[in-house]
Design an enzyme around this catalytic site. Sequence first.
Site, PDB file in Angstrom:
ATOM      1  N   SER A  56       0.835  -1.201   0.000  1.00 19.54           N
ATOM      2  CA  SER A  56       0.000   0.000   0.000  1.00 19.54           C
ATOM      3  C   SER A  56       0.871   1.254   0.000  1.00 19.54           C
ATOM      4  O   SER A  56       1.669   1.439  -0.910  1.00 19.54           O
ATOM      5  CB  SER A  56      -0.947  -0.031   1.205  1.00 19.54           C
ATOM      6  OG  SER A  56      -1.863   1.043   1.157  1.00 19.54           O
ATOM      7  N   THR A  57       0.745   2.106   1.026  1.00 17.44           N
ATOM      8  CA  THR A  57       1.508   3.355   1.064  1.00 17.44           C
ATOM      9  C   THR A  57       3.008   3.071   0.986  1.00 17.44           C
ATOM     10  O   THR A  57       3.539   2.283   1.747  1.00 17.44           O
ATOM     11  CB  THR A  57       1.200   4.132   2.358  1.00 17.44           C
ATOM     12  OG1 THR A  57      -0.209   4.312   2.467  1.00 17.44           O
ATOM     13  CG2 THR A  57       1.886   5.489   2.354  1.00 17.44           C
ATOM     14  N   HIS A  84      -2.803  -0.875  -3.335  1.00 14.38           N
ATOM     15  CA  HIS A  84      -3.935   0.021  -3.122  1.00 14.38           C
ATOM     16  C   HIS A  84      -3.756   1.267  -3.989  1.00 14.38           C
ATOM     17  O   HIS A  84      -2.806   2.026  -3.809  1.00 14.38           O
ATOM     18  CB  HIS A  84      -4.038   0.426  -1.660  1.00 14.38           C
ATOM     19  CG  HIS A  84      -4.274  -0.722  -0.733  1.00 14.38           C
ATOM     20  ND1 HIS A  84      -3.898  -0.724   0.587  1.00 14.38           N
ATOM     21  CD2 HIS A  84      -4.875  -1.928  -0.943  1.00 14.38           C
ATOM     22  CE1 HIS A  84      -4.249  -1.864   1.148  1.00 14.38           C
ATOM     23  NE2 HIS A  84      -4.832  -2.617   0.240  1.00 14.38           N
ATOM     24  N   MET A 109      -0.010   1.248   5.350  1.00 17.20           N
ATOM     25  CA  MET A 109      -0.696   1.586   6.587  1.00 17.20           C
ATOM     26  C   MET A 109      -1.819   0.593   6.856  1.00 17.20           C
ATOM     27  O   MET A 109      -2.421   0.059   5.935  1.00 17.20           O
ATOM     28  CB  MET A 109      -1.259   3.001   6.481  1.00 17.20           C
ATOM     29  CG  MET A 109      -1.889   3.531   7.752  1.00 17.20           C
ATOM     30  SD  MET A 109      -2.367   5.251   7.549  1.00 17.20           S
ATOM     31  CE  MET A 109      -0.762   5.995   7.343  1.00 17.20           C
ATOM     32  N   ASP A 123      -4.278  -4.576   6.207  1.00 20.80           N
ATOM     33  CA  ASP A 123      -4.746  -5.392   5.079  1.00 20.80           C
ATOM     34  C   ASP A 123      -3.694  -6.416   4.679  1.00 20.80           C
ATOM     35  O   ASP A 123      -2.520  -6.087   4.504  1.00 20.80           O
ATOM     36  CB  ASP A 123      -5.084  -4.497   3.879  1.00 20.80           C
ATOM     37  CG  ASP A 123      -5.677  -5.285   2.718  1.00 20.80           C
ATOM     38  OD1 ASP A 123      -6.401  -6.268   2.988  1.00 20.80           O
ATOM     39  OD2 ASP A 123      -5.407  -4.932   1.559  1.00 20.80           O
TER      40      ASP A 123
END
Length: 379
Positions: A197-198, A224, A317, A320
């Site tokens: 993700s991030t 994401h 973050m 998930d």
Amino acid sequence: MSDEISVLVVDDSALMRNLIGRMIDDTPGMVVAEKAMNGQFALQKIQRVAPDIIVLDLEMPEMNGIEFLKERKNRGIDIPVVILSSIASRGAEVTMEALSLGASDFIQKPSGSVSEDIHVVKDVLIGKLFGYGSAYRRSKGKKVLAPSEYETKTPSSKTSDIAVHFKLASEAPVAPATPPIRARYPGNTEIIAIGISTGGPDALRVVFQNLDADLKIPIVVVQHMPAGFTNEFAKSLDRICPLNVKEVEDGDVIMPGRILIAQGNKHLEVEKKGTGAIARLSDAPQVSGHRPSADVLFASVAMSYSNHALGVIMTGMGRDGAQQLGTIYREGGMTLGQDEASAVVYGMPRVAYELGHVMEQVSLEKMACRICEVAKTSR
């Protein structure tokens, strides 16, 4: 406050500068260093205020975002940049060009170049600013405040859930739980699944450009990212990766030497079909706060490939992917997690590690090599 993450906001719209500035000032541990109406003014202000992170619009007069990134690169400025992107008129293509020029990440403006409803993506923006800003401060030996310091130095009415959540995710890790009991011994790797993700756009570039050209095992990825951007993102990765990279389409065959990137706003699952497997997309509700969700991908990989899967969880973050990475482990698959030192946000991999679902923590620089080693090992 000198210990706060300082942000330079660059946008030609006074409305956008004020709206984003207010979000930042209302967030504990974060402050607006300065504002600029174009890239030229931003370059002048960087020398004076030395921000920890830059929020950059792409469409500006005199010096636009792309021109600023080129000049930033020429001057050797390493301050991270988060792009404000519009999906309209080549938005995705220009955004990927910005990432290739060194921008760390982006958020999509909800409604075009001037978004009065920018507050809709506040949590996403603040999360990225905290992630990249904190990582930059740590790389320069600067202090990053703890949650209690944010809360005591800022009125409670201004406390941001996402900011406090991010800082809680950066506390010293606890000892991992006892790993789950395996149903069977690991077998040869037949598929690699990555959840990220991030920090992902940069991290995937590092990993993909260093993969072995002879890696004959399919890779499926949940990054994401908003709908409308993943096709261009896949194309940008394909240009630097020795393997074929494409945005997944429903029914795509899972085949050796190909990497499939999940579509924005679509869950990605794999399904065994006879002697092979295909990719399936769905509009099912969000899982772990996301669609696509790494948890959904990992669960389907564990079900379809049992002890012949390699699951990898990287910077991001939240949590998930952390739970269902354990399903891959329980089924007898192999699991890797990115380590804290190299993760922009040590959230997803941290939770997976603490649950006992990560067999080995690996730095970003060594991740491609380790993926190839584990995947090629006969068992």
